[in-house]
Design a protein around this motif. Structure first.
Motif, PDB file in Angstrom:
ATOM      1  N   VAL A  13       0.831  -1.206   0.000  1.00 35.52           N
ATOM      2  CA  VAL A  13       0.000   0.000   0.000  1.00 35.52           C
ATOM      3  C   VAL A  13       0.869   1.260   0.000  1.00 35.52           C
ATOM      4  CG1 VAL A  13      -1.863   1.244   1.144  1.00 35.52           C
ATOM      5  CG2 VAL A  13      -1.841  -1.248   1.151  1.00 35.52           C
ATOM      6  N   PHE A  14       1.938   1.271   0.763  1.00 37.44           N
ATOM      7  CA  PHE A  14       2.863   2.412   0.731  1.00 37.44           C
ATOM      8  C   PHE A  14       3.301   2.682  -0.713  1.00 37.44           C
ATOM      9  CE2 PHE A  14       4.039   2.033   5.383  1.00 37.44           C
ATOM     10  CZ  PHE A  14       3.825   3.362   5.707  1.00 37.44           C
ATOM     11  N   ALA A  15       3.691   1.639  -1.426  1.00 35.53           N
ATOM     12  CA  ALA A  15       4.165   1.799  -2.800  1.00 35.53           C
ATOM     13  C   ALA A  15       3.044   2.309  -3.701  1.00 35.53           C
ATOM     14  CB  ALA A  15       4.716   0.470  -3.322  1.00 35.53           C
ATOM     15  N   ARG A  16       1.838   1.798  -3.539  1.00 32.45           N
ATOM     16  CA  ARG A  16       0.720   2.226  -4.375  1.00 32.45           C
ATOM     17  C   ARG A  16       0.342   3.676  -4.104  1.00 32.45           C
ATOM     18  NH1 ARG A  16      -3.486  -2.828  -4.255  1.00 32.45           N
ATOM     19  NH2 ARG A  16      -4.705  -1.398  -5.552  1.00 32.45           N
ATOM     20  N   LEU A  17       0.391   4.078  -2.841  1.00 30.76           N
ATOM     21  CA  LEU A  17       0.036   5.451  -2.494  1.00 30.76           C
ATOM     22  C   LEU A  17       1.040   6.465  -3.044  1.00 30.76           C
ATOM     23  CD1 LEU A  17      -1.136   5.099   1.223  1.00 30.76           C
ATOM     24  CD2 LEU A  17      -2.542   5.311  -0.823  1.00 30.76           C
ATOM     25  N   ALA A  18       2.274   6.038  -3.266  1.00 27.13           N
ATOM     26  CA  ALA A  18       3.289   6.963  -3.772  1.00 27.13           C
ATOM     27  C   ALA A  18       2.966   7.446  -5.180  1.00 27.13           C
ATOM     28  CB  ALA A  18       4.661   6.295  -3.753  1.00 27.13           C
ATOM     29  N   HIS A  19       2.273   6.631  -5.959  1.00 30.63           N
ATOM     30  CA  HIS A  19       1.971   6.996  -7.336  1.00 30.63           C
ATOM     31  C   HIS A  19       0.901   8.093  -7.372  1.00 30.63           C
ATOM     32  CE1 HIS A  19       4.411   3.796  -9.004  1.00 30.63           C
ATOM     33  NE2 HIS A  19       3.849   2.949  -8.179  1.00 30.63           N
ATOM     34  N   GLY A  20       1.260   9.214  -7.986  1.00 28.13           N
ATOM     35  CA  GLY A  20       0.333  10.329  -8.086  1.00 28.13           C
ATOM     36  C   GLY A  20       0.192  11.132  -6.810  1.00 28.13           C
ATOM     37  N   SER A  21       1.043  10.881  -5.822  1.00 26.08           N
ATOM     38  CA  SER A  21       0.952  11.612  -4.560  1.00 26.08           C
ATOM     39  C   SER A  21       1.239  13.100  -4.769  1.00 26.08           C
ATOM     40  CB  SER A  21       1.951  11.036  -3.552  1.00 26.08           C
ATOM     41  OG  SER A  21       1.986  11.819  -2.373  1.00 26.08           O
ATOM     42  N   LEU A  22       0.527  13.951  -4.030  1.00 19.00           N
ATOM     43  CA  LEU A  22       0.781  15.390  -4.051  1.00 19.00           C
ATOM     44  C   LEU A  22       1.785  15.798  -2.978  1.00 19.00           C
ATOM     45  CD1 LEU A  22      -2.872  16.732  -4.557  1.00 19.00           C
ATOM     46  CD2 LEU A  22      -1.088  16.369  -6.283  1.00 19.00           C
ATOM     47  N   ALA A  41      11.432  12.085  -3.345  1.00 20.66           N
ATOM     48  CA  ALA A  41      12.068  10.788  -3.115  1.00 20.66           C
ATOM     49  C   ALA A  41      12.004   9.912  -4.356  1.00 20.66           C
ATOM     50  CB  ALA A  41      11.416  10.083  -1.935  1.00 20.66           C
ATOM     51  N   LEU A  42      10.897   9.984  -5.092  1.00 19.70           N
ATOM     52  CA  LEU A  42      10.734   9.147  -6.285  1.00 19.70           C
ATOM     53  C   LEU A  42      11.649   9.576  -7.431  1.00 19.70           C
ATOM     54  CD1 LEU A  42       6.871   8.608  -6.348  1.00 19.70           C
ATOM     55  CD2 LEU A  42       8.657   6.982  -5.666  1.00 19.70           C
ATOM     56  N   GLU A  43      12.290  10.723  -7.283  1.00 20.87           N
ATOM     57  CA  GLU A  43      13.285  11.127  -8.275  1.00 20.87           C
ATOM     58  C   GLU A  43      14.570  10.317  -8.132  1.00 20.87           C
ATOM     59  OE1 GLU A  43      13.861  15.269  -7.652  1.00 20.87           O
ATOM     60  OE2 GLU A  43      11.819  15.827  -8.239  1.00 20.87           O
ATOM     61  N   ALA A  44      14.759   9.713  -6.961  1.00 22.00           N
ATOM     62  CA  ALA A  44      16.020   9.005  -6.685  1.00 22.00           C
ATOM     63  C   ALA A  44      15.837   7.525  -6.394  1.00 22.00           C
ATOM     64  CB  ALA A  44      16.727   9.673  -5.504  1.00 22.00           C
ATOM     65  N   MET A  45      14.590   7.074  -6.229  1.00 20.99           N
ATOM     66  CA  MET A  45      14.358   5.668  -5.885  1.00 20.99           C
ATOM     67  C   MET A  45      13.017   5.219  -6.429  1.00 20.99           C
ATOM     68  SD  MET A  45      13.416   5.903  -1.798  1.00 20.99           S
ATOM     69  CE  MET A  45      14.834   6.910  -1.397  1.00 20.99           C
ATOM     70  N   THR A  46      12.802   3.919  -6.404  1.00 21.37           N
ATOM     71  CA  THR A  46      11.529   3.371  -6.863  1.00 21.37           C
ATOM     72  C   THR A  46      10.487   3.482  -5.758  1.00 21.37           C
ATOM     73  OG1 THR A  46      11.965   1.126  -6.068  1.00 21.37           O
ATOM     74  CG2 THR A  46      12.780   1.693  -8.283  1.00 21.37           C
ATOM     75  N   VAL A  97      -5.663   4.706  -2.269  1.00 24.40           N
ATOM     76  CA  VAL A  97      -4.961   4.230  -3.462  1.00 24.40           C
ATOM     77  C   VAL A  97      -5.493   4.955  -4.702  1.00 24.40           C
ATOM     78  CG1 VAL A  97      -4.394   1.981  -2.483  1.00 24.40           C
ATOM     79  CG2 VAL A  97      -6.576   2.278  -3.676  1.00 24.40           C
ATOM     80  N   PRO A  98      -4.651   5.110  -5.725  1.00 26.17           N
ATOM     81  CA  PRO A  98      -5.018   5.945  -6.889  1.00 26.17           C
ATOM     82  C   PRO A  98      -6.370   5.626  -7.503  1.00 26.17           C
ATOM     83  CG  PRO A  98      -2.705   5.357  -7.006  1.00 26.17           C
ATOM     84  CD  PRO A  98      -3.276   4.593  -5.842  1.00 26.17           C
ATOM     85  N   GLU A  99      -6.696   4.340  -7.634  1.00 24.19           N
ATOM     86  CA  GLU A  99      -7.934   3.988  -8.335  1.00 24.19           C
ATOM     87  C   GLU A  99      -9.191   4.310  -7.533  1.00 24.19           C
ATOM     88  OE1 GLU A  99      -6.218   0.087  -6.632  1.00 24.19           O
ATOM     89  OE2 GLU A  99      -5.492   2.001  -7.437  1.00 24.19           O
ATOM     90  N   GLN A 100      -9.040   4.659  -6.238  1.00 24.76           N
ATOM     91  CA  GLN A 100     -10.204   4.985  -5.410  1.00 24.76           C
ATOM     92  C   GLN A 100     -10.257   6.465  -5.032  1.00 24.76           C
ATOM     93  OE1 GLN A 100     -12.543   2.872  -4.975  1.00 24.76           O
ATOM     94  NE2 GLN A 100     -11.475   1.025  -5.698  1.00 24.76           N
TER      95      GLN A 100
END
Length: 322
Positions: A185-194, A201-206, A259-262
Motif C-alpha cells: 500500500v505504501f508503494a501504491r500510495l506513492a503513485h500520483g501523490s501530491l 524521493a521518487l526522483e532518486a528511488m523506486t 490508493v489511486p484507483e479509489q
C-alpha cells in the motif's frame, strides 16, 4: 571567528550559546524548553554549535534536534544570529557548514512560523537571511507545510469510544495487516501523490524502495505498530490505509492515504476519521498533523474534520535528501 561544538566548550560558553538561542523572532526557544530537550536527550551538546569571537562573545548559535535514540541529528531546530551582525547569512552559513562537516550529513532546517508570516516585515526579514544561510550550506530545496491540531473530547466514564468524533459511515472497513501488505500500500500510495517529500524521493528511488523506508520510519516512531489499519470497501476492495502515530510530544495523524484507483470519492474523510476516533478512544487530549500547502485535497480534508492550522512549517533541505 571560530566555530565550536558545545560538547568541547566550557560550561560558561555553552550557557552563552543557549542564551542566544532563546532570542526571537523566529524559532526562539525558552531556556526551560532548551533544558527539557537536553534532559530528554533530544538536544545534545555534540549537536549544539556556536560561533565565538576573539573576545569570547557568541554571535551565532545552531541547535540540532533528534529523537532520544537517534545516532545523528534529525533536523536543525534553531538558528540564531545576534542582532547587529553585518552579514547574518554569511555567519550562519559558516556555522552550519561546521556542524554539517562534523555530522557527516546535512539535516534539514525546520522553521516554525505563524500564518501570514510573509506579511510581517520582521518575520519575513528573519526568514530571508536564514533561507540564504541554509542555501549557502547546501539546503536549497524548500517545502512549506501546514501544521494542524485538533483537541479531542474527553470521554465520559463508560461512554462510547467514539463520543464527540465522527461516527463510522460504513463506507470503509478497517483491519490489521501484515508488513508485506502495508509495503504494497505504501508503494501504491506513492503513485500520483501530491506530497512533495514523496515526489522528491521518487526522483532518486523506486516506489518499492520508498515503501521500505516509509515502513521503517513509522515503525521507529513512538506510536505502536499495532495501531495501523488497512482500509477496504465493504466488498473487500483495497481503498487505502490509516496509520495513527505519535511524536515524542503528542499523538499524531501519522500517515494516511487512498490508493489511486479509489481517489476522488471522498474516502479520505473516512480514513482520517478512523485515525481521529482511534486517538479519542485511547484518551488522547489532542492530535496533530501536517500536510504540504500545495496538497490542497488533504488540507481540505483536515479542515472538514475540524482540525485547525496552528503554524506554518518551512522545511529547507538538501536536494536528494530522504
Amino acid at each position: 571567528m571560530r566555530y565550536r561544538c558545545a560538547a568541547t566548550a566550557d560550561p560558561a560558553a555553552f550557557d552563552r550559546a543557549l542564551a542566544l538561542a532563546a532570542e526571537g523572532p523566529v524559532a526562539a526557544l525558552s531556556p526551560g524548553r532548551i533544558r527539557e530537550e537536553l534532559a530528554a536527550h533530544r538536544f545534545r551538546p555534540e549537536w549544539t554549535w556556536f560561533a565565538e569571537d576573539a573576545d569570547g562573545r557568541v554571535p551565532a548559535t545552531a541547535l540540532w534536534w533528534g529523537r532520544a535514540d537517534s545516532r545523528k541529528p534529525v533536523a536543525l531546530d534553531c538558528l540564531q544570529v545576534r542582532a547587529g551582525v553585518a552579514d547574518p547569512a554569511a555567519l550562519a552559513a559558516a556555522l552550519l557548514g561546521a556542524g554539517h562537516a562534523a555530522f557527516g550529513t546535512r539535516p534539514g532546517y525546520h522553521l516554525s512560523l505563524p500564518r501570514g508570516w510573509r506579511e510581517d516585515p520582521a518575520a519575513a526579514s528573519a526568514v530571508a537571511w536564514r533561507r540564504e544561510a541554509a542555501a549557502r550550506a547546501g539546503l536549497t530545496r524548500d517545502i512549506e507545510r501546514l501544521r494542524y491540531e485538533r483537541t479531542l473530547p474527553q470521554l465520559p466514564p463508560g461512554g462510547p469510544p467514539a463520543a464527540g468524533t465522527p461516527a463510522p459511515t460504513g463506507g470503509l472497513v478497517f483491519r490489521e495487516g501484515t508488513d508485506e501488505e502495508f509495503l504494497d500500500v505504501f508503494a501504491r500510495l506513492a503513485h500520483g501523490s501530491l506530497d512533495l517529500a514523496t515526489r522528491h524521493a521518487l526522483e532518486a528511488m523506486t516506489a518499492e524502495e520508498l515503501a521500505r523506508e516509509e515502513l521503517a520510519f513509522y515503525r521507529d516512531c513512538p506510536g505502536e505498530r499495532s495501531w495501523w489499519r488497512l482500509a477496504h470497501l465493504p466488498d473487500g476492495t483495497l481503498a487505502g490505509m490509516a496509520l495513527p502515530s505519535a511524536t515524542p510530544y503528542h499523538r499524531n495523524v501519522g500517515y494516511l492515504g487512498v490508493v489511486p484507483e479509489q481517489r476522488g470519492r471522498g474516502l479520505i474523510d473516512e480514513v482520517l476519521a478512523e485515525i481521529t476516533r482511534f486517538h479519542a478512544a485511547e484518551g488522547a487530549e489532542r492530535v496533530t498533523a501536517t500536510t504540504d500547502t500545495v496538497n490542497l485535497p488533504m488540507a481540505a480534508a483536515f479542515d472538514r474534520a475540524g482540525y485547525e492550522v496552528t503554524e506554518v512549517r518551512l522545511v529547507l533541505e538538501a536536494p536528494g535528501a530522504p
